[in-house]
Design a protein around this motif. Structure first.
Motif, PDB file in Angstrom:
ATOM      1  N   ASN A 187       9.716  11.227  31.509  1.00 23.35           N
ATOM      2  CA  ASN A 187       9.712  12.603  31.998  1.00 23.35           C
ATOM      3  C   ASN A 187      10.916  13.410  31.528  1.00 23.35           C
ATOM      4  O   ASN A 187      10.786  14.576  31.156  1.00 23.35           O
ATOM      5  CB  ASN A 187       9.670  12.603  33.536  1.00 23.35           C
ATOM      6  N   GLU A 448       6.053   5.676  38.341  1.00 25.16           N
ATOM      7  CA  GLU A 448       5.183   6.755  37.885  1.00 25.16           C
ATOM      8  C   GLU A 448       4.329   7.308  39.017  1.00 25.16           C
ATOM      9  O   GLU A 448       4.186   8.525  39.177  1.00 25.16           O
ATOM     10  CB  GLU A 448       4.303   6.247  36.744  1.00 25.16           C
ATOM     11  N   ARG A 451       6.472   9.359  41.479  1.00 24.83           N
ATOM     12  CA  ARG A 451       6.756  10.707  40.972  1.00 24.83           C
ATOM     13  C   ARG A 451       5.529  11.611  41.067  1.00 24.83           C
ATOM     14  O   ARG A 451       5.633  12.775  41.452  1.00 24.83           O
ATOM     15  CB  ARG A 451       7.222  10.617  39.519  1.00 24.83           C
TER      16      ARG A 451
END
Length: 501
Positions: A187, A448, A451
Motif C-alpha cells: 500500500n 490485508e 486494512r
C-alpha cells in the motif's frame, strides 16, 4: 447431481495421462523420501516443492498431494520396522507396530497400516467431496472482517493444539508474523525490516523458509541421532493378515476412520490428535487391553486409519476457506500462491477443474499407494539400511538447487542455511516450527484483510464485532485461548510433548 457431475469433471481432469503420471510420480517420490528415517511429509514436500514450479497448476497440486500420501505412509514404515516415526502422527503406531515386527509379524503390521490407510483415505475423501461445496458457499459470503476473524481463529487453534510450552507457541507465531511482513508494503511502497538488503525487498520466500526449517533443520537433527537407528527386519514376508487378524482390525479401522474424519479439520495437527485419540479409544474398549504396547494389531489399524482420515479431511479448510490446518496444508497454500492462484472459496467457482481434480486425485493417489507399497515393501525395508551420512549430502544438494532455482541467486541458499540452523536451534529449545509457518502464511493475509476492513468501515474497529459470523469466530478464538490457560490442559500438553520426544 451437482456433486456427481463435479466429481466426473474431477476424474476427467485427474484421469488424463499427464496427471496420472504426476500422481504416480508424487506417490513414489513421497514414499521414497518419506520412508527415510526422520523425513516426514512436511520436509518431503518442502524439499520437492521447487520441482513443481514448471508444471501446470493442476498437475503441480496433484503431484504434491501424491507426495503427501506417500510420505505419510513412509512414516508408518519407519515406525514399524525401526521404531522411529517418520512423522508425529506415526508416534503411536510405533508402540505396537514395532512390537509386531519383533514378534515376526512385520509384514502383517505393514499390510494392516496400508489397508487401514487406503480405506480411511477413500471414505474421508468422499466426505470432503460432500462437505466442500456447502462450506464454500458459506465462505463466499465472507468479507474482509470475517476473513480476518477466521485467521485469528486459525492461529488461536494452532496455539491450543501445539505441544509443550504455551509461551513458546505464542513466540513462534509472533516470529512467523514478523517474517511475513518483511519486504515492501503493497500500500505505501515502504520497505519494512529489510535492513538495507536489496534481496529482501520482495520479502522472504516461502519455499526458502520451509526448506530451511523443515528440510535442512531435519537433516542436522537426523545426523545427530543417526546412531540411535537399527533396522530390526531386513526381509519382510507374510504380508496378508489371517482370518483372526481381519476380525480384529475391521472395527478399529471403521472407528479410526470416523474419529479421524471428525478431528482432522481442526487446525494445528488434526492427524496427530486423531491417531492418539483412536489408540486411546481402542485400548479402553478392547477385551485385551494388556496386549496394547506388546503387539496388538488394533494398535496399528486404528491410529493409521485415523491419521490418514485426518490428513484427508484437513484439505477441507484449505480448499474451501484458504486456511491451513497444519504445516502440510500451509505448504499446499504456498504452492497455490506460487502458481498464481489465490486460495479460498473462489477456487471452486473460478477453477472447478483444479478444485475437483485435486479431490479426485486423492482416490487415485490412495489406489496407487497401496499398489506400490505392498509389492515394494522389501525395497523400502532395504532403503532403511542405507546410512544417513551417505544420503544427506545428496539431500542437501537437492535443497540448494531447488532454492537457487527460485530467483537464480545465491542469497536464497544462504538464507535457507540460516533458517536450517534456526530450525535446529528451535528443536533444541523445544519450540515447534509449525505455528511459526502458519503465522508466516496467514500474517500477510491477516494484515490485508485488517486494512480492508478498516478502510470499508472508515477506521471503525467495531466492524469486527458487528457481523455475527465475525464475532462468533472471535469468541471461539478467545474461548480457545482461555481453555489453554487451564492448569489441567497445560499439563496434558506438556506430558504429550514429552511422550512424543
Amino acid at each position: 447431481m451437482d456433486t456427481l457431475s463435479n466429481l466426473l469433471l474431477g476424474f476427467q481432469t485427474a484421469g488424463t495421462f499427464l496427471n496420472l503420471g504426476y500422481c504416480l510420480v508424487g506417490v513414489f517420490l513421497g514414499t521414497l523420501i518419506g520412508v527415510l528415517p526422520g523425513l516426514g511429509p512436511v520436509a518431503t514436500i518442502a524439499m520437492l516443492l521447487p520441482a513443481t514450479f514448471g508444471l501446470p497448476p493442476v498437475s503441480a497440486l496433484i503431484m504434491l498431494s501424491g507426495i503427501y500420501y506417500g510420505a505419510q505412509y513412509g512414516g508408518s514404515t519407519t515406525a514399524i520396522l525401526i521404531n522411529l516415526p517418520g512423522e508425529s502422527s506415526s508416534v503411536i503406531t510405533a508402540l505396537d507396530g514395532y512390537a509386531m515386527a519383533r514378534n515376526g509379524r512385520a509384514g502383517v503390521a505393514l499390510a494392516t497400516a496400508a489397508i487401514g490407510s487406503f480405506f480411511a483415505g477413500t471414505v474421508s475423501t468422499l466426505l470432503l467431496a460432500l462437505a466442500a461445496p456447502p462450506l464454500a458457499q458459506i465462505a463466499l459470503k465472507f468479507g474482509p472482517p470475517e476473513y480476518f476473524s477466521l485467521m485469528v481463529l486459525g492461529l488461536s487453534a494452532s496455539v491450543v493444539l501445539a505441544h509443550g510450552s504455551l509461551l513458546r507457541a505464542f513466540g513462534m507465531i509472533v516470529f512467523g508474523l514478523l517474517l511475513g511482513v518483511v519486504g515492501t508494503d503493497a500500500n505505501s511502497a515502504v520497505q519494512r525490516f529489510t535492513f538495507g538488503i536489496p534481496e529482501l525487498a520482495d520479502g522472504i520466500g516461502f519455499v526458502t523458509v520451509a526448506m530451511g526449517m523443515f528440510g535442512v533443520g531435519e537433516i542436522i537433527r537426523n545426523l545427530e541421532n543417526e546412531s540411535d537407528r537399527s533396522v530390526f527386519v531386513s526381509k519382510v514376508t507374510n504380508l496378508m493378515p489371517n482370518r483372526e487378524d481381519w476380525r480384529r482390525i475391521v472395527g478399529p479401522i471403521l472407528r479410526g476412520t470416523a474419529l479421524g474424519s471428525a478431528l482432522g479439520i481442526l487446525p494445528g495437527g488434526g492427524a496427530m490428535l486423531s491417531s492418539f485419540a483412536a489408540y486411546s479409544v481402542e485400548k479402553k474398549i478392547s477385551r485385551r487391553p494388556s496386549e496394547f504396547g506388546k503387539g496388538a494389531i488394533e494398535g496399528v489399524a486404528a491410529p493409521e486409519s485415523a491419521n490418514n482420515a485426518g490428513a484427508q479431511t484437513s484439505f477441507i479448510p484449505m480448499l474451501t476457506l484458504g486456511i491451513p490446518s497444519n504445516p502440510v496444508m500451509a505448504l499446499m497454500i504456498g504452492a497455490l500462491i506460487i502458481q498464481g492462484i489465490q486460495p479460498g472459496p473462489a477456487v471452486m467457482t473460478q477453477q472447478p477443474a483444479l478444485f475437483w481434480g485435486i479431490i479426485a486425485s486423492m482416490w487415485i493417489g490412495n489406489f496407487f499407494l497401496i499398489l506400490l507399497n505392498l509389492p515394494l515393501v522389501g525395497m523400502w525395508a532395504k532403503m532403511l539400511t542405507i546410512p544417513y551420512h551417505v544420503l544427506f549430502p545428496g539431500i542437501m544438494v537437492f535443497c540448494a538447487i531447488g532454492v537457487f532455482s527460485l530467483n537464480n541467486t545465491s542469497f536464497d541458499v544462504y538464507l535457507m542455511a540460516i533458517f536450517g540452523l534456526l530450525g535446529y536451534v528451535f528443536a533444541k529449545l523445544r519450540c515447534e516450527p509449525a505455528p511459526m509457518l502458519l503465522g508466516f502464511i496467514l500474517g500477510p493475509m491477516m494484515e490485508e484483510n485488517l486494512r480492508r476492513s478498516l478502510t470499508l468501515s472508515r477506521g471503525d474497529p467495531l466492524v469486527f464485532v458487528k457481523n455475527p459470523i465475525s464475532v462468533t469466530m472471535l469468541i471461539i478464538a478467545f474461548l480457545a485461548l482461555l481453555l489453554v490457560l487451564l492448569p489441567s490442559f497445560r499439563k496434558t500438553r506438556e506430558e504429550a510433548f514429552v511422550e512424543e520426544d
